[in-house]
Design an enzyme around this catalytic site. Structure first.
Site, PDB file in Angstrom:
ATOM      1  N   ALA A 211      32.015  28.696  45.471  1.00 16.92           N
ATOM      2  CA  ALA A 211      32.992  29.055  46.494  1.00 16.92           C
ATOM      3  C   ALA A 211      33.717  30.362  46.161  1.00 16.92           C
ATOM      4  CB  ALA A 211      33.992  27.919  46.682  1.00 16.92           C
ATOM      5  N   HIS A 212      34.634  30.714  47.034  1.00 22.34           N
ATOM      6  CA  HIS A 212      35.365  31.979  46.947  1.00 22.34           C
ATOM      7  C   HIS A 212      36.156  32.119  45.649  1.00 22.34           C
ATOM      8  CE1 HIS A 212      39.345  30.146  47.678  1.00 22.34           C
ATOM      9  NE2 HIS A 212      38.654  29.283  48.412  1.00 22.34           N
ATOM     10  N   ASP A 213      36.147  33.322  45.097  1.00 21.55           N
ATOM     11  CA  ASP A 213      36.984  33.712  43.953  1.00 21.55           C
ATOM     12  C   ASP A 213      36.629  33.023  42.643  1.00 21.55           C
ATOM     13  OD1 ASP A 213      39.131  35.493  45.295  1.00 21.55           O
ATOM     14  OD2 ASP A 213      39.134  33.693  46.537  1.00 21.55           O
TER      15      ASP A 213
END
Length: 293
Positions: A211-213
């Site tokens: 997922a993001h980051d």
């Protein structure tokens, strides 16, 4: 901040600049964050990364004088609107960046590469059906097997234009040298800025979602069907077992091991092994397992 006055009912009480929209957990400088509850006032005031806040009139007086302040009846919605505005500007920047693809890279004719904002380094191999979206950077010798997708939006919602939407991502994805991703791995862009990063020589098995980051270190092994949620940090040489899930923001230490099917809801110390749902130290898990057999 003044340029956003009137957006989603936003009124600017104290003008000032910010670099990126974000949340208190976002590890970027110059943040503009939403604040809907006074219980987080101290955390906002003491966070050196925060430079601007969108909040309610009732809370605004408690904010430090160093902060730019805007108010709205629904701070989260106003923040989402500001974020969407910034995302449009970021997309325009990406569109102005031509692709940079090294001549030694092999790209299968059935792969799909965005027309702008992509960098592919020397000797990379992009397999059939792989998709690379804007904001993605591959360093030397990366290998993408069939169906890998890089740079998709992450699952973060907001009310924009009066409707619930997936909010647009401003950041990117970076693969360090010799990263190899097996079939149908999916990696999301960073949400507010920066990059979702996979470290040198990290290898990822089939059907994994990152997922993001997320920040993944060097020589990490990630097995099939793993779900790594937003902002997770994984140290060098860690092992993430098949079908495990790691909760948002958890930190997995260097050389730690997450066993098959584990659901990790808290940080894992360097060198530790965790097992179970929810994951606990492996020796405690085995003791419990013996007690119920």
């Amino acid at each position: 901040m003044a340029q956003f006055a009137g957006l989603a009912g936003l009124a600017v009480l104290r003008d000032g600049a910010f670099a990126v929209t974000g949340k208190l957990s976002t590890r970027l400088d110059g943040l503009c964050v939403p604040l809907r509850s006074a219980k987080y006032l101290d955390e906002v005031n003491s966070n050196p990364r925060v430079t601007a806040v969108i909040t309610t009139r009732e809370i605004a007086d408690g904010l430090d004088q160093r902060l730019a302040v805007a108010v709205a009846d629904r701070p989260d919605e106003a923040h989402a609107e500001v974020h969407a505005f910034c995302a449009e500007a970021r997309e325009a920047e990406l569109k102005a960046q031509p692709n940079v693809i090294d001549a030694s890279a092999h790209i299968d004719p059935a792969a799909r590469i965005a027309g702008y904002g992509v960098e592919i380094g020397p000797r990379c191999h992009i397999g059939p059906g792989a998709t690379i979206l804007p904001g993605v950077r591959l360093e030397d010798d990366c290998v993408l097997h069939p169906g890998v997708t890089l740079g998709v939006p992450g699952f973060n919602t907001g009310i924009i234009g009066g409707r619930q939407r997936i909010i647009p991502q401003l950041g990117g994805v970076r693969l360090k040298p010799f990263v190899e991703l097996l079939a149908n791995v999916c990696v999301a862009r960073a949400l507010f800025g920066g990059e979702t990063t996979l470290g040198e020589e990290t290898v990822v098995d089939n059907l994994v979602y990152i997922a993001h980051d997320v920040q993944i270190g060097r020589r990490v092994q990630i097995c099939a069907l793993v779900n790594i949620l937003g902002r997770v940090e994984i140290g060098d040489h860690a092992y993430i077992g098949p079908s495990s899930v790691i909760v948002n923001g958890a930190r997995i230490g260097e050389r730690a091991k997450v066993s098959i099917g584990a659901v990790v809801t808290r940080d894992v110390a360097p060198g530790a092994t965790v097992s179970g749902n929810f994951a606990i130290p492996h020796d405690r898990f085995l003791t419990h397992l013996r007690s119920v057999r």
